[in-house]
Design a protein around this motif. Structure first.
Motif, PDB file in Angstrom:
ATOM      1  N   LEU A 170      33.198  40.624  44.859  1.00 43.48           N
ATOM      2  CA  LEU A 170      33.801  39.367  45.311  1.00 43.48           C
ATOM      3  C   LEU A 170      34.374  38.577  44.143  1.00 43.48           C
ATOM      4  N   VAL A 171      33.710  38.650  42.993  1.00 47.10           N
ATOM      5  CA  VAL A 171      34.194  37.965  41.798  1.00 47.10           C
ATOM      6  C   VAL A 171      35.537  38.550  41.365  1.00 47.10           C
ATOM      7  N   VAL A 172      35.598  39.871  41.270  1.00 49.88           N
ATOM      8  CA  VAL A 172      36.838  40.546  40.856  1.00 49.88           C
ATOM      9  C   VAL A 172      37.957  40.238  41.844  1.00 49.88           C
ATOM     10  N   ASN A 173      37.627  40.235  43.129  1.00 52.52           N
ATOM     11  CA  ASN A 173      38.618  39.957  44.164  1.00 52.52           C
ATOM     12  C   ASN A 173      39.224  38.568  43.989  1.00 52.52           C
ATOM     13  N   THR A 174      38.399  37.580  43.609  1.00 53.97           N
ATOM     14  CA  THR A 174      38.894  36.224  43.380  1.00 53.97           C
ATOM     15  C   THR A 174      39.887  36.194  42.224  1.00 53.97           C
ATOM     16  N   PHE A 175      39.600  36.914  41.148  1.00 55.69           N
ATOM     17  CA  PHE A 175      40.518  36.977  40.009  1.00 55.69           C
ATOM     18  C   PHE A 175      41.841  37.623  40.394  1.00 55.69           C
ATOM     19  N   MET A 176      41.776  38.735  41.116  1.00 57.95           N
ATOM     20  CA  MET A 176      42.997  39.454  41.484  1.00 57.95           C
ATOM     21  C   MET A 176      43.879  38.596  42.392  1.00 57.95           C
ATOM     22  N   LYS A 177      43.237  37.851  43.312  1.00 58.36           N
ATOM     23  CA  LYS A 177      44.002  37.029  44.248  1.00 58.36           C
ATOM     24  C   LYS A 177      44.645  35.817  43.595  1.00 58.36           C
ATOM     25  N   THR A 178      43.960  35.217  42.610  1.00 56.94           N
ATOM     26  CA  THR A 178      44.450  33.937  42.067  1.00 56.94           C
ATOM     27  C   THR A 178      45.108  34.027  40.692  1.00 56.94           C
ATOM     28  N   SER A 218      26.522  24.881  44.473  1.00 57.39           N
ATOM     29  CA  SER A 218      26.975  24.724  45.853  1.00 57.39           C
ATOM     30  C   SER A 218      28.428  25.128  46.076  1.00 57.39           C
ATOM     31  N   ILE A 219      29.302  24.803  45.132  1.00 59.91           N
ATOM     32  CA  ILE A 219      30.729  25.065  45.303  1.00 59.91           C
ATOM     33  C   ILE A 219      31.161  26.340  44.580  1.00 59.91           C
ATOM     34  N   GLY A 220      30.514  26.637  43.458  1.00 61.61           N
ATOM     35  CA  GLY A 220      30.906  27.810  42.683  1.00 61.61           C
ATOM     36  C   GLY A 220      29.798  28.288  41.766  1.00 61.61           C
ATOM     37  N   GLN A 221      30.080  29.366  41.041  1.00 60.66           N
ATOM     38  CA  GLN A 221      29.111  29.921  40.101  1.00 60.66           C
ATOM     39  C   GLN A 221      29.788  30.127  38.754  1.00 60.66           C
ATOM     40  N   VAL A 222      28.976  30.276  37.699  1.00 61.99           N
ATOM     41  CA  VAL A 222      29.497  30.354  36.332  1.00 61.99           C
ATOM     42  C   VAL A 222      29.125  31.692  35.695  1.00 61.99           C
ATOM     43  N   ILE A 255      33.795  29.998  39.028  1.00 64.90           N
ATOM     44  CA  ILE A 255      34.501  30.659  40.123  1.00 64.90           C
ATOM     45  C   ILE A 255      34.077  30.039  41.455  1.00 64.90           C
ATOM     46  N   GLN A 256      35.066  29.604  42.243  1.00 64.81           N
ATOM     47  CA  GLN A 256      34.777  28.975  43.537  1.00 64.81           C
ATOM     48  C   GLN A 256      34.478  30.040  44.587  1.00 64.81           C
ATOM     49  N   TYR A 257      33.491  29.741  45.427  1.00 67.29           N
ATOM     50  CA  TYR A 257      33.139  30.663  46.499  1.00 67.29           C
ATOM     51  C   TYR A 257      34.265  30.754  47.529  1.00 67.29           C
ATOM     52  N   PRO A 258      34.470  31.918  48.119  1.00 66.45           N
ATOM     53  CA  PRO A 258      35.524  32.051  49.139  1.00 66.45           C
ATOM     54  C   PRO A 258      35.207  31.243  50.391  1.00 66.45           C
ATOM     55  N   GLY A 259      36.252  30.652  50.986  1.00 68.57           N
ATOM     56  CA  GLY A 259      36.099  29.938  52.245  1.00 68.57           C
ATOM     57  C   GLY A 259      35.553  28.533  52.138  1.00 68.57           C
ATOM     58  N   VAL A 260      35.213  28.078  50.922  1.00 66.43           N
ATOM     59  CA  VAL A 260      34.590  26.763  50.757  1.00 66.43           C
ATOM     60  C   VAL A 260      35.516  25.640  51.236  1.00 66.43           C
ATOM     61  N   ALA A 261      36.755  25.656  50.774  1.00 70.03           N
ATOM     62  CA  ALA A 261      37.687  24.576  51.116  1.00 70.03           C
ATOM     63  C   ALA A 261      37.936  24.508  52.620  1.00 70.03           C
ATOM     64  N   ASP A 305      43.561  27.965  41.098  1.00 69.36           N
ATOM     65  CA  ASP A 305      43.056  27.077  42.152  1.00 69.36           C
ATOM     66  C   ASP A 305      41.597  27.375  42.505  1.00 69.36           C
ATOM     67  N   ARG A 306      41.067  28.526  42.035  1.00 69.21           N
ATOM     68  CA  ARG A 306      39.669  28.841  42.316  1.00 69.21           C
ATOM     69  C   ARG A 306      38.898  29.279  41.075  1.00 69.21           C
ATOM     70  N   ILE A 307      39.497  29.115  39.901  1.00 68.91           N
ATOM     71  CA  ILE A 307      38.843  29.511  38.646  1.00 68.91           C
ATOM     72  C   ILE A 307      39.123  28.451  37.579  1.00 68.91           C
ATOM     73  N   ILE A 308      38.079  28.070  36.832  1.00 65.90           N
ATOM     74  CA  ILE A 308      38.256  27.179  35.683  1.00 65.90           C
ATOM     75  C   ILE A 308      37.567  27.822  34.484  1.00 65.90           C
ATOM     76  N   THR A 309      38.305  27.957  33.393  1.00 63.87           N
ATOM     77  CA  THR A 309      37.741  28.516  32.163  1.00 63.87           C
ATOM     78  C   THR A 309      37.618  27.419  31.120  1.00 63.87           C
ATOM     79  N   MET A 310      36.446  27.352  30.496  1.00 67.32           N
ATOM     80  CA  MET A 310      36.167  26.323  29.496  1.00 67.32           C
ATOM     81  C   MET A 310      35.258  26.911  28.421  1.00 67.32           C
TER      82      MET A 310
END
Length: 438
Positions: free
Chosen positions: A102-110, A131-135, A149-155, A229-234
């Motif tokens: 699911l993590v890889v899928n989020t990267f490929m999509k966004t 609650s909203i995402g994981q690190v 990384i934001q969880y799918p379907g949250v918004a 829109d679903r990933i923040i890198t810091m």
């Protein structure tokens, strides 16, 4: 911790989870009363623990606004039995993480690339999940990075989740739906903002830069080119969350130093920026042995309208509140007193508010304050309990307080809670605000 390979995203799936949890809770009550028949001395402690475990299990698998509500409740130590607050507190940084695919899928999509294509290293095992995402921890060009990384379907589930939660909340607080609407509208708007990672990235960069001059605060550098829109890198920040930090037995001097930095950070935001990091739960801070504190996650930011700001902080001015006419005007502006209130209701609620304000604003009215003073917090909790049990309040069908007070009050309650756990003794002199403004 077991990973999740999927998250229920449709309204039907998520509603079904709530219903099944309700059935489990009902079964727990049957078990409790059966045990009580056998042993009359049985307390509700086991019932609370069973219910808390079942409810948290469901919410943590649903993620999103459902789990966010649990996170908010865990910050109010006087609202729920201890079993609930302890279990729900896990939502701050210990929810079950998403699986690797699911993590890889989020990267490929966004971002159109996999983590291995974007970073030199990327740990597929989440460092923490809320609650909203994981690190996840990563690295690139010699820099250690944190990738949120934001969880799918949250918004898409915010509105439907709140519709399911709303009837329970109305039942608990005993108010009609119309009066509660303004608060739910405020909660919904904030939760939707938290799912907008473009907005969070911009706010994170702006508020970090604006507050960087405050001593002992550490902020990460953010990387827009590695964000979506679903990933923040810091930058990865070192440190420990509050509970783990306190287990290291830091000196009171270090705890005071961290407490002062937090107080200064929030006072500067509120009074200088008129917008504030409105999610002060322990999962958003990393405390260090040298007395510095890392701050991140600007997903929940409350912008403070000027008219609300003026009236809200007039509550600190004891001289102004001595004027009964002026006090009534302020209470009305803040929607604590309503035009439909009878003279008797105005007198009753004004008296309650005055005592509550005297208690809660005490740290703002003295040069320094010891948040390790247990008598102070015991007095607050006792008064809140007294209010909760008052017939006049339970039977009142009017929501008292501006919608803007919801997140501002939550911010200060969260701050007070952390400072209390640190037992911080800090400078609270109002003149310090001018110093922070430079």
């Amino acid at each position: 911790m077991k990973e999740q390979s999927n998250i229920p995203t449709t309204k039907v799936e998520r509603a079904g989870k709530f219903v099944s949890t309700g059935l489990k809770v009902g079964t727990n009550y049957i078990k409790h009363y059966t045990r009580k028949l056998i042993d009359p001395s049985t307390t509700k402690d086991a019932l609370h623990q069973d219910n808390a475990a079942d409810i948290y299990d469901t919410l943590s698998n649903l993620k999103g606004s459902a789990l966010k509500v649990a996170q908010m409740l865990s910050m109010d130590k006087g609202m729920l039995p201890k079993a609930y607050t302890e279990k729900f507190a896990m939502s701050q940084y210990s929810a079950p993480p998403l699986s690797g695919p699911l993590v890889v899928n989020t990267f490929m999509k966004t971002l159109g690339k996999s983590p291995s294509q974007l970073y030199d290293t990327f740990d597929m095992k989440a460092s923490n999940a809320a609650s909203i995402g994981q690190v996840h921890k990563a690295s690139k060009d010699g820099r250690q990075l944190a990738v949120k990384i934001q969880y799918p379907g949250v918004a898409n589930s915010v509105k439907s989740d709140l519709r399911i939660v709303k009837p329970f909340a109305i039942r608990i607080v005993g108010m009609n739906e119309v009066d509660m609407d303004k608060y739910f509208e405020e909660i919904e708007s904030k939760l939707l903002e938290e799912t907008d990672y473009h907005l969070e990235l911009r706010r994170s960069m702006d508020l970090s830069a604006a507050s960087s001059h405050i001593p002992n605060l550490v902020f990460p550098v953010y990387y827009p080119e590695l964000s979506s829109d679903r990933i923040i890198t810091m930058d990865w920040l070192e440190g420990a969350h509050l509970k783990e930090f306190l287990e290291t037995n830091p000196s009171q001097e270090i705890k005071n130093k961290i407490g002062q930095a937090l107080w200064d950070f929030y006072q500067f935001q509120v009074h200088s920026l008129k917008q504030v990091h409105a999610d002060p739960h322990p999962g958003n801070f990393l405390m260090r042995a040298d007395g510095t504190i890392g701050i991140f996650d600007f997903g929940c930011v409350k912008e403070i309208p000027n008219d609300f700001y003026v009236n809200y902080f007039l509550l600190i001015d004891k001289e102004v509140l001595k004027d009964e006419k002026r006090r009534h005007e302020i209470y009305t502006n803040l929607e604590m007193i309503h035009p439909t209130d009878s003279p008797k209701e105005i007198e009753f609620f004004s008296g309650l508010f005055q005592h509550m304000i005297d208690l809660l604003t005490l740290p703002f009215t003295v040069p320094s304050f010891d948040f390790g003073n247990e008598e102070y917090f015991n007095e607050i909790y006792a008064y809140m309990d007294e209010l909760y049990n008052m017939k006049e309040i339970r039977e009142s069908k009017v929501a008292r307080g501006s919608r803007h007070s919801l997140y501002i009050n939550r911010t200060y309650f969260g701050l007070y809670s952390i400072l209390s756990d640190l037992k911080a003794n800090i400078i609270t002199d109002p003149a310090r605000i001018a110093q922070l403004q430079g």
